[in-house]
Design an enzyme around this catalytic site. Sequence first.
Site, PDB file in Angstrom:
ATOM      1  N   ASP A  74      44.305  39.523  43.651  1.00  0.00           N
ATOM      2  CA  ASP A  74      44.057  38.816  44.913  1.00  0.00           C
ATOM      3  C   ASP A  74      45.076  37.722  45.211  1.00  0.00           C
ATOM      4  O   ASP A  74      44.966  37.040  46.240  1.00  0.00           O
ATOM      5  CB  ASP A  74      42.645  38.216  44.896  1.00  0.00           C
ATOM      6  CG  ASP A  74      41.591  39.301  45.031  1.00  0.00           C
ATOM      7  OD1 ASP A  74      41.802  40.223  45.830  1.00  0.00           O
ATOM      8  OD2 ASP A  74      40.569  39.229  44.333  1.00  0.00           O
TER       9      ASP A  74
ATOM     10  N   ASP B  44      41.283  47.578  47.759  1.00  0.00           N
ATOM     11  CA  ASP B  44      41.584  46.269  48.356  1.00  0.00           C
ATOM     12  C   ASP B  44      43.026  45.817  48.086  1.00  0.00           C
ATOM     13  O   ASP B  44      43.587  45.020  48.835  1.00  0.00           O
ATOM     14  CB  ASP B  44      40.654  45.177  47.803  1.00  0.00           C
ATOM     15  CG  ASP B  44      39.240  45.636  47.528  1.00  0.00           C
ATOM     16  OD1 ASP B  44      39.043  46.827  47.227  1.00  0.00           O
ATOM     17  OD2 ASP B  44      38.331  44.806  47.588  1.00  0.00           O
TER      18      ASP B  44
END
Length: 369
Positions: free
Chosen positions: A83, A144
């Site tokens: 992330d 993601d």
Amino acid sequence: MTLDTLLRRIKQNCEPFQGQFPTVGDGTRYRLTVNDNWLAGFWPGLLWLTYAHTRDQAFAVCAQSYLASFRQRLDDRVHITHDLGFLYTLSARAQWQLTGNEEARALALRAADELSQRYRPNGRYIQAWGAVGDPEQGGRAIIDTMMNLALLYWATDQTGSPRYAEIATAHADTTAQYLVREDGGSYHTFFFDQETGEPIGPQTHQGYADDSLWARGQSWVIFGFVVAAAWTGNGRYTQTAYQAAERFMAELPENKLPLWDLRLPPGAPHYPDTSASAIAAAGMLRLAGQLEGAAREQVRQHAGTLLNALNACCLETDPAAQGLLRGGTYHAHKQLGVDEYFICGDYYYLEALLMQAGHCPDFWGKPTA
Ligand code: GLY
């Protein structure tokens, strides 16, 4: 309710949020945390979007006050995962892009370097979670991560070193091959043998089932492949995004508002997830720019359909409220942020509205002011 009302609400949030990070809602307020989770970039990102639109210095002052916490986070290695892309694109890169701040640029490059170290050459993927080589997480790639590639492409653009972009492209190719299905749908996560790189198979984490269709994951496919196409000029990525967009629209209920999973059996909990359609709409508005003729018009119309449904049902109208968009769902299985505000949804909702208004900076593609 106008865009200006939303921008005023963001300004109104600067003081109560000071130094902290909104994550998911609790009634009409946001739950605030320190900089220790994947959502921390979205609040500075919202502030930078708003600053770019208004040029009101108050937003820049508020946004740049967060940079030190992003430096500290890398120094202290707090929850370092794939992330890094979400986190440092919308904080450090956005700040550099709008202000020219060199410290912010250096920090974003440091984050890109850290992200590149999660690349697993055997399977040609970026490891999503856990320490690199972790026995349980080392073989896992997730959908993601497509959103985190922008930081790597940008790093190559900035440094001239091809390595970052090569990793991003290898990961995008692996994702297209194993995580995107024939029908344009997607698996949330997929395991590889981390020693040999051999594919093992899909396993959901946030979706209803391994073979269902986690709504936000499908939105990440749309947005992520459009960004990869913008950086590489690879038309296959545009096609992947286009098929994913068509699949997303085909699986929606009649009211055009996604549930957290687009393939829920009748007995499953039917939570909404407005973040999925905000991300999908923002991705489709970008995608339209890569298409021509009827496909371009069709995708633009899809984005309009999604945004109209969101505006009608879920735009927060309470003037004292902190959120922009009601009905997000972060993590249904863990019962985290279910049918609440979700800062990620707020971010992409504003991006989509600004794109529709014709004035949105591009923090994901090649820098524009
Ligand atoms: N990237 C985590 C999520 O979409 O929930």
